[in-house]
Design a protein around this motif. Structure first.
Motif, mmCIF file in Angstrom:
data_model
loop_
_atom_site.group_PDB
_atom_site.id
_atom_site.type_symbol
_atom_site.label_atom_id
_atom_site.label_comp_id
_atom_site.label_asym_id
_atom_site.label_seq_id
_atom_site.Cartn_x
_atom_site.Cartn_y
_atom_site.Cartn_z
ATOM 1 N N PRO A 165 0.839 -1.210 0.000
ATOM 2 C CA PRO A 165 0.000 0.000 0.000
ATOM 3 C C PRO A 165 0.868 1.251 0.000
ATOM 4 N N GLN A 166 0.388 2.291 -0.681
ATOM 5 C CA GLN A 166 1.100 3.572 -0.668
ATOM 6 C C GLN A 166 0.619 4.374 0.541
ATOM 7 N N THR A 167 1.565 4.980 1.239
ATOM 8 C CA THR A 167 1.225 5.731 2.448
ATOM 9 C C THR A 167 1.916 7.084 2.401
ATOM 10 N N ILE A 168 1.208 8.109 2.865
ATOM 11 C CA ILE A 168 1.815 9.431 2.974
ATOM 12 C C ILE A 168 1.257 10.127 4.213
ATOM 13 N N LYS A 169 2.145 10.888 4.879
ATOM 14 C CA LYS A 169 1.736 11.655 6.060
ATOM 15 C C LYS A 169 1.880 13.144 5.741
ATOM 16 N N LEU A 170 0.817 13.889 6.036
ATOM 17 C CA LEU A 170 0.766 15.312 5.712
ATOM 18 C C LEU A 170 0.532 16.133 6.972
ATOM 19 N N ALA A 171 1.151 17.316 7.033
ATOM 20 C CA ALA A 171 0.795 18.316 8.043
ATOM 21 C C ALA A 171 0.038 19.438 7.333
ATOM 22 N N ILE A 172 -0.983 19.995 7.995
ATOM 23 C CA ILE A 172 -1.778 21.067 7.406
ATOM 24 C C ILE A 172 -1.659 22.312 8.285
ATOM 25 N N ILE A 173 -1.140 23.388 7.695
ATOM 26 C CA ILE A 173 -1.042 24.680 8.392
ATOM 27 C C ILE A 173 -1.816 25.693 7.554
ATOM 28 N N SER A 174 -2.968 26.143 8.029
ATOM 29 C CA SER A 174 -3.831 26.994 7.209
ATOM 30 C C SER A 174 -4.224 28.253 7.956
ATOM 31 N N ASP A 175 -4.410 29.327 7.209
ATOM 32 C CA ASP A 175 -5.022 30.555 7.745
ATOM 33 C C ASP A 175 -4.326 31.064 9.008
ATOM 34 N N LEU A 176 -3.063 31.461 8.835
ATOM 35 C CA LEU A 176 -2.310 32.036 9.960
ATOM 36 C C LEU A 176 -2.760 33.480 10.238
ATOM 37 N N HIS A 177 -3.082 34.222 9.171
ATOM 38 C CA HIS A 177 -3.508 35.639 9.275
ATOM 39 C C HIS A 177 -2.520 36.461 10.097
ATOM 40 N N CYS A 178 -1.255 36.227 9.850
ATOM 41 C CA CYS A 178 -0.191 36.860 10.623
ATOM 42 C C CYS A 178 -0.113 38.371 10.316
ATOM 43 N N THR A 200 4.454 19.045 4.083
ATOM 44 C CA THR A 200 3.675 20.060 4.784
ATOM 45 C C THR A 200 2.865 20.850 3.763
ATOM 46 N N LEU A 201 1.556 20.934 3.972
ATOM 47 C CA LEU A 201 0.670 21.646 3.052
ATOM 48 C C LEU A 201 0.099 22.888 3.734
ATOM 49 N N CYS A 202 0.043 23.991 2.994
ATOM 50 C CA CYS A 202 -0.450 25.264 3.537
ATOM 51 C C CYS A 202 -1.514 25.822 2.590
ATOM 52 N N SER A 216 -9.768 22.692 6.436
ATOM 53 C CA SER A 216 -8.863 22.804 7.587
ATOM 54 C C SER A 216 -9.323 23.940 8.490
ATOM 55 N N GLY A 217 -9.104 23.784 9.782
ATOM 56 C CA GLY A 217 -9.320 24.897 10.698
ATOM 57 C C GLY A 217 -8.205 25.917 10.555
ATOM 58 N N PHE A 261 -4.386 22.461 14.305
ATOM 59 C CA PHE A 261 -3.267 21.963 13.507
ATOM 60 C C PHE A 261 -3.564 20.486 13.248
ATOM 61 N N HIS A 262 -3.464 20.081 11.977
ATOM 62 C CA HIS A 262 -3.885 18.721 11.606
ATOM 63 C C HIS A 262 -2.714 17.913 11.028
#
Length: 402
Positions: free
Chosen positions: A3-16, A67-69, A264-265, A282-283
């Protein structure tokens, strides 16, 4: 075939952005984020990035592949906020040891108010440092076409700029993909195999996300047509930001393919949170594909002066959830009844062996399962969203007591 496997981090909407103050009687407006560019990093548990870095260093949060943004690094096109927001994202990406960071552009990342320039993408294109993707030819395709396919060993990512047509304030009210983009996506996928894990990412939602009075009209124009093309070619997940309201649901496409759509939140903005009662999130997403793709999502929640944690908060997005379950609720109940049989208690590890789809229920399915189990006198020790460890056979235990 493995099986193909991938792990992702999601960083969205920082509004810095920098702290907004009243200068010479002129009000710069209210702060919109916990991630101020001039905020000190002590105490760590009051700084969204520093606390997350500490959790990663302490092995409380595992490494990922990519890492996805999904956009909105800054607020109202503030240049310092954009530079700092991308810098913070790079810090997290390096700490997570991900091989690559991939971003898209949010509506707050384009200068539709012409504060800095009359060219709305000037700030985004001037960020450099690998924004939004490292490869220059892929960057050119993204800026020119409004999207680009990223072919990686274990996955294919369709990166969409849903702010591509934000040339002015009026045009920035909605996301958009045009007929040319749809044709390009269709032609590309017609020549590609679908065995890879296939993910699409944009800033705006491709379909309406209006619960909690969040508005009906800021979705991607032509978004449903886009999803129908992705459904025809078996895409496994669509990720977006913008709403600050984490939501996981399926969209039934014309081909019959059920495409998971994950909102994403927000990582650090607190606008909208007063309406939705949700927290900053953070997901981490793990996808495994062996014919069918299944996913698990771990979510951390940020509280000021507390930092990131995984609380058992009934009002928040579940700490543990997933997607890809293909069985109906009645079948899952029957399987669990068979598995527990005459026992008083069934441990989670045994449950997963007997009913492996349990971690792949979207939140609404998890609630339906819990309600159905109660009718046959079975109950978890915790909600599925908090990762239960036991299933109790209430009827059997009561008969034992009698």
């Amino acid at each position: 075939m493995e099986p193909q496997t991938i792990k992702l981090a999601i960083i969205s909407d920082l509004h810095c952005h920098p702290t907004r103050r009243s200068v010479d009687g002129a009000d710069e407006g209210k702060n919109e984020t916990y991630l101020l560019t001039d905020k000190l990093r002590t105490p760590s548990n009051d700084h969204p990035v520093d606390d997350l870095l500490q959790k990663i260093a302490n092995d409380e949060i595992a490494a990922v592949d990519i890492t996805l943004c999904p956009g909105d690094f800054t607020d109202k096109a503030n240049v310092q906020g954009f530079i700092s927001g991308w810098g913070f994202s790079l810090e997290i990406h390096r700490a997570l040891k991900s091989s690559e960071i991939i971003a898209t552009v949010g509506n707050h990342d384009v200068d539709v108010y012409e504060k800095t320039s009359n060219y709305t993408l000037e700030i985004a294109k001037g960020i450099k440092r690998g924004f939004p993707i490292t490869d220059e030819s892929e960057q050119q395709a993204f800026w020119s076409n409004g999207c680009v396919f990223l072919e990686r060993e274990c996955c294919r990512i369709l990166l969409i700029n849903s702010s591509h047509f934000h040339h002015n304030k009026g045009a920035a009210k909605v996301g958009k993909v045009d007929d040319g983009l749809l044709e390009h996506v269709k032609d590309y996928l017609a020549k590609s195999d679908s065995s890879k894990i296939q993910i699409a990412m944009s800033h705006h939602p491709p379909i309406e996300h209006s619960r909690a009075k969040l508005g009906e009209f800021d979705k991607i124009q032509n978004g449903e047509s886009l999803l129908n093309i992705l459904g025809k070619y078996g895409f496994d997940l669509f990720i977006h930001g913008h709403k600050h309201d984490p939501l996981l649901r399926y969209h039934n496409t014309e081909s019959g393919h059920r495409l998971p759509v994950f909102a994403s939140g927000s990582f650090s903005s607190y606008s909208n949170l007063m309406y939705t009662s949700v927290r900053n999130t953070f997901h981490l997403i793990t996808l495994k594909k062996e014919g069918v793709c299944k996913g698990e999502i771990n979510t951390w929640t940020f509280f000021p002066n507390t930092g990131w944690s995984q609380p058992e908060d009934e009002t928040a997005f579940p700490t543990f959830t997933g997607f890809g379950n293909e069985r109906n609720i009645d079948d899952l109940v029957n399987d669990l009844q068979t598995a527990i049989n005459n026992k008083n208690v069934l441990e989670w590890d045994e449950m997963i062996k007997r009913v492996p789809d349990l971690p792949n229920l979207i939140p609404t399915e998890a609630v339906l399962l819990e309600e159905a189990l109660k009718k046959v006198q079975l109950q978890f020790d915790k909600r599925i969203g908090f990762k239960p460890s036991k299933l109790f056979n209430i009827g059997k235990m009561m008969s034992n007591e009698g």
